[in-house]
Design a protein around this motif. Sequence first.
Motif, mmCIF file in Angstrom:
data_model
loop_
_atom_site.group_PDB
_atom_site.id
_atom_site.type_symbol
_atom_site.label_atom_id
_atom_site.label_comp_id
_atom_site.label_asym_id
_atom_site.label_seq_id
_atom_site.Cartn_x
_atom_site.Cartn_y
_atom_site.Cartn_z
ATOM 1 N N GLN A 1 0.840 -1.196 0.000
ATOM 2 C CA GLN A 1 0.000 0.000 0.000
ATOM 3 C C GLN A 1 0.881 1.254 0.000
ATOM 4 O O GLN A 1 1.927 1.287 0.652
ATOM 5 N N ALA A 2 0.437 2.282 -0.716
ATOM 6 C CA ALA A 2 1.248 3.494 -0.856
ATOM 7 C C ALA A 2 1.583 4.111 0.496
ATOM 8 O O ALA A 2 2.699 4.593 0.714
ATOM 9 N N GLU A 3 0.619 4.103 1.436
ATOM 10 C CA GLU A 3 0.852 4.737 2.729
ATOM 11 C C GLU A 3 1.805 3.939 3.614
ATOM 12 O O GLU A 3 2.273 4.435 4.643
ATOM 13 N N ALA A 4 2.091 2.703 3.217
ATOM 14 C CA ALA A 4 2.990 1.851 4.002
ATOM 15 C C ALA A 4 4.312 1.606 3.280
ATOM 16 O O ALA A 4 5.061 0.707 3.641
ATOM 17 N N ASP A 5 4.587 2.425 2.273
ATOM 18 C CA ASP A 5 5.831 2.307 1.508
ATOM 19 C C ASP A 5 6.656 3.578 1.725
ATOM 20 O O ASP A 5 6.359 4.642 1.171
ATOM 21 N N GLU A 6 7.700 3.475 2.549
ATOM 22 C CA GLU A 6 8.525 4.641 2.893
ATOM 23 C C GLU A 6 9.945 4.507 2.365
ATOM 24 O O GLU A 6 10.887 5.070 2.941
ATOM 25 N N ARG A 7 10.094 3.783 1.278
ATOM 26 C CA ARG A 7 11.440 3.533 0.756
ATOM 27 C C ARG A 7 12.172 4.811 0.390
ATOM 28 O O ARG A 7 13.390 4.921 0.587
ATOM 29 N N VAL A 8 11.476 5.792 -0.147
ATOM 30 C CA VAL A 8 12.157 7.012 -0.583
ATOM 31 C C VAL A 8 12.775 7.736 0.618
ATOM 32 O O VAL A 8 13.894 8.278 0.526
ATOM 33 N N TYR A 9 12.079 7.742 1.758
ATOM 34 C CA TYR A 9 12.620 8.376 2.960
ATOM 35 C C TYR A 9 13.758 7.545 3.549
ATOM 36 O O TYR A 9 14.786 8.083 3.980
ATOM 37 N N ALA A 10 13.562 6.235 3.581
ATOM 38 C CA ALA A 10 14.609 5.359 4.120
ATOM 39 C C ALA A 10 15.884 5.465 3.295
ATOM 40 O O ALA A 10 16.993 5.481 3.835
ATOM 41 N N GLN A 11 15.746 5.555 1.955
ATOM 42 C CA GLN A 11 16.921 5.655 1.097
ATOM 43 C C GLN A 11 17.660 6.969 1.330
ATOM 44 O O GLN A 11 18.896 6.999 1.346
ATOM 45 N N ALA A 12 16.891 8.044 1.554
ATOM 46 C CA ALA A 12 17.527 9.343 1.826
ATOM 47 C C ALA A 12 18.327 9.284 3.125
ATOM 48 O O ALA A 12 19.448 9.805 3.205
ATOM 49 N N ALA A 13 17.771 8.630 4.152
ATOM 50 C CA ALA A 13 18.484 8.503 5.432
ATOM 51 C C ALA A 13 19.728 7.635 5.275
ATOM 52 O O ALA A 13 20.797 7.946 5.818
ATOM 53 N N ALA A 14 19.601 6.529 4.541
ATOM 54 C CA ALA A 14 20.737 5.623 4.343
ATOM 55 C C ALA A 14 21.843 6.299 3.532
ATOM 56 O O ALA A 14 23.032 6.126 3.818
ATOM 57 N N ASP A 15 21.465 7.061 2.510
ATOM 58 C CA ASP A 15 22.473 7.751 1.691
ATOM 59 C C ASP A 15 23.263 8.748 2.538
ATOM 60 O O ASP A 15 24.495 8.839 2.415
ATOM 61 N N LEU A 16 22.564 9.497 3.381
ATOM 62 C CA LEU A 16 23.249 10.470 4.231
ATOM 63 C C LEU A 16 24.173 9.773 5.229
ATOM 64 O O LEU A 16 25.255 10.279 5.549
ATOM 65 N N ALA A 17 23.745 8.601 5.695
ATOM 66 C CA ALA A 17 24.552 7.852 6.668
ATOM 67 C C ALA A 17 25.689 7.080 6.011
ATOM 68 O O ALA A 17 26.546 6.536 6.710
ATOM 69 N N GLY A 18 25.689 6.991 4.695
ATOM 70 C CA GLY A 18 26.709 6.222 3.997
ATOM 71 C C GLY A 18 26.570 4.733 4.223
ATOM 72 O O GLY A 18 27.563 4.000 4.294
ATOM 73 N N THR A 19 25.316 4.268 4.304
ATOM 74 C CA THR A 19 25.028 2.864 4.602
ATOM 75 C C THR A 19 24.229 2.243 3.467
ATOM 76 O O THR A 19 23.197 2.798 3.070
#
Length: 422
Positions: A92-110
């Motif tokens: 479901q669209a409201e339960a898909d937060e990949r774009v936010y998770a990817q932004a956090a991971a990119d900033l963390a270098g993970t």
Amino acid sequence: MTWITPGVCRHGPRLAREEVVWTPASRARRGPRRGDEQALRRAVDGALRAFLIDRQSVLCEISGGLDSAIVANSLRAVGRPADAALNFYRGQAEADERVYAQAAADLAGTPLRCVERQLLGLSVERLMSGAAAFRPNFEILDTDFDDLALEAIAQIGADITFTGHGGDVVFYQLSAADLAGDLLRGAPCEGNRLTRLAEVARRTRRSVWSLVAQAVRGRPSRAVAELMTVPKILAPPRSEGDWHPWVNDLKGIAPAKAAQIRGLALTQGLFAHTRRGAAARLCHPLLSQPVVEACLETSTPILSQGEGERSFARRVFRDRLPEMIFARRSKGDITVFLGRTLAKNVPMLRDFLLDGRLVEQGVLKRQDLEAVLSPEVLIFRNAYSEVLTATVLEAFVRYWEGRDAVASDIGAVSGVAAESAA
């Protein structure tokens, strides 16, 4: 078996002596204080450094929300970014937060691994296999989570997994209306107190006068309560009994701070046995004592000021957050996912609950369960927490009653053997 409550010291013969050495309320009474940004950063960073001692490989769960983003990027800030990160999303669209998770991971270098979750398949065997705990263990509802996390742990050989759990309570994403009570009781705030009160009114879509009346009475009006409260479908009569000792120690605590402490008591359920926790230490750093204490001593109107939530933590860790997460004011919602999961498992739930021990002992009414346990009701009416709670409690009771029966059988057999030997 004796359960030792966090913050309690038991000693002496048969552990009969009990001393309370720490409670959230005792720490909160040192405040409320204005927020100390550097103190909170030091608490988070210090906790992470301590948990990282002698750890070889680090996994981090990144949901896409504020709290897990703070943890992931604080690991980078202390010089030990996670070796891998894990994100679960639903269809479901409201339960898909990949774009936010990817932004956090990119900033963390993970590097981030995203895994789609399928509807859960509940079974009596799985529920009972995880019910052997000293208190009801809600982790038994989602054994698929363990399976998927164990794959990620094995992939990098992780010996510790970090999460952002507990941040909603510690950083205060709780009852906004209670903030009015704290403001009227003189809790420190930034700027004009009336301005802060007006912000709470806008956030809760209520008038200032309604909030003031609630603060004076100690409860909302009946009309407001009916609008704000979701009526319970499975509502056993509440009987007097023992509450968590942290909840019994709220005398003199302002309403919002009391809500925070009640939330902390509930979060103790996170410290439950899991298979992934047995494979690699499962660590919730935002619930570590230094972080909890720093936020307990901070005034709740400062923790959650303005028209947003967790605003203090958002500001403190501004440099460790992607812009899209810093500016975000919503969070993912798995309500539809839970509704479909329960609807899929209706036959199993009916067999497990309708003739279960909770019904037999009158804790729940059979007719109430029958009215709820149908796909149509479960999809369109939000009784998810009630049904899931009943399922966990049923498994808990069955397990421990079964243990009693086994112990009695063993005792009887031992007695017969002793007589035969004599």
